[in-house]
Motif scaffolding. Structure first.
Motif, PDB file in Angstrom:
ATOM      1  N   MET A   1      -1.107  -0.079  -0.870  1.00 13.46           N
ATOM      2  CA  MET A   1      -1.408   0.481  -2.180  1.00 13.46           C
ATOM      3  C   MET A   1      -0.359   0.121  -3.233  1.00 13.46           C
ATOM      4  SD  MET A   1      -3.784   2.805  -1.977  1.00 13.46           S
ATOM      5  CE  MET A   1      -3.649   3.652  -3.289  1.00 13.46           C
TER       6      MET A   1
ATOM      7  N   ASP B   1      -5.130   7.402   6.450  1.00  9.58           N
ATOM      8  CA  ASP B   1      -4.340   6.214   5.771  1.00  9.58           C
ATOM      9  C   ASP B   1      -3.878   5.751   7.051  1.00  9.58           C
ATOM     10  OD1 ASP B   1      -3.124   4.560   4.328  1.00  9.58           O
ATOM     11  OD2 ASP B   1      -1.912   5.830   3.285  1.00  9.58           O
TER      12      ASP B   1
ATOM     13  N   ASP C   1       2.335   0.763   1.849  1.00  8.76           N
ATOM     14  CA  ASP C   1       2.784   1.396   0.682  1.00  8.76           C
ATOM     15  C   ASP C   1       3.678   0.435   0.073  1.00  8.76           C
ATOM     16  OD1 ASP C   1       3.382   2.881  -1.791  1.00  8.76           O
ATOM     17  OD2 ASP C   1       3.232   4.600  -0.788  1.00  8.76           O
TER      18      ASP C   1
ATOM     19  N   ARG D   1      -1.896   8.537   8.621  1.00 13.07           N
ATOM     20  CA  ARG D   1      -2.178   9.933   8.214  1.00 13.07           C
ATOM     21  C   ARG D   1      -3.480  10.219   8.990  1.00 13.07           C
ATOM     22  NH1 ARG D   1      -1.803   9.366   3.047  1.00 13.07           N
ATOM     23  NH2 ARG D   1       0.581  10.157   3.182  1.00 13.07           N
TER      24      ARG D   1
ATOM     25  N   GLU E   1       1.084  13.039  10.390  1.00  7.84           N
ATOM     26  CA  GLU E   1       1.455  11.852   9.609  1.00  7.84           C
ATOM     27  C   GLU E   1       2.787  11.402  10.033  1.00  7.84           C
ATOM     28  OE1 GLU E   1       2.850  10.998   5.155  1.00  7.84           O
ATOM     29  OE2 GLU E   1       1.408  12.889   5.439  1.00  7.84           O
TER      30      GLU E   1
END
Length: 195
Positions: free
Chosen positions: A73, A131, A135, A144, A162
């Motif tokens: 991301m 996920d 990141d 996640r 998570e």
């Protein structure tokens, strides 16, 4: 036409085609996988009926996780894939295997997975792997998982799990190790939850 002529002709045709055919890109230097922290000792066995067992299903994933690449991301609305980071198989299958092994090693349940027995077990663990990537904004990996536990009698319980590991360089080896750590943390949480 002799056999020798036929063989030479076939070899010549193969040699001519070899320059035109590509069997895919070069293999990566290494592949990433998930390995469980909790292991089952050799000779361990479980006994019980399929109806009382826990079936661990492959989690659903969005398209960005339905590949063998590690998603990155880069902002709230943009995505890339980490260079040289390639899973040995799709993340959903790797995560299911990790969950199964961890629950089997840490719990008191007979765990089954794959094949017809999945549909016989009255307790089913399914869900979505939301996920499992990097990141770039925070420099961390995140795993996640939204779990759905369907119990005997039709009762359903859901829970989000998570784990993240901060301070990771955007490179295949450290990201792979951190994803393995985070995935094991989530699997430990799920194993404790399902008992």
């Amino acid at each position: 036409m002799t056999i020798r002529t036929s063989i030479l002709g076939a070899l010549a045709a193969c040699a001519a085609l070899s320059g035109c055919i590509s069997f895919g890109p070069d293999a990566p230097d290494q592949l990433l996988t998930l390995t469980p922290n909790a292991t089952i000792p050799a000779g361990a066995s479980a006994d019980g009926s399929a109806e009382s067992a826990l079936a661990v299903q492959t989690p659903a994933v969005s398209q960005r996780l339905n590949v063998t690449r590690v998603p990155v991301m880069t902002s709230d609305s943009s995505l890339a894939y980490l260079q040289d980071a390639v899973w040995v198989e799709k993340p959903a299958e790797l995560f299911r295997d990790l969950l199964s092994d961890t629950i089997r090693a840490k719990g008191n349940r007979m765990v089954i997975g794959g094949g017809e027995l999945d549909y016989v077990a009255q307790t089913q663990l399914s869900g979505e792997l939301v996920d499992m990537g990097y990141d770039a904004v925070t420099g961390s990996v995140v795993v996640r998982y939204d779990a759905i536990l369907r119990l005997e009698g039709g009762r359903i319980i859901t829970r989000r799990f998570e784990a993240s590991v901060p301070g990771i360089a955007p490179e295949a080896v450290p990201v792979g190790a951190a994803l393995n750590e985070a995935a094991n943390s989530v699997a430990d949480q799920v194993a404790e939850w399902v008992g």
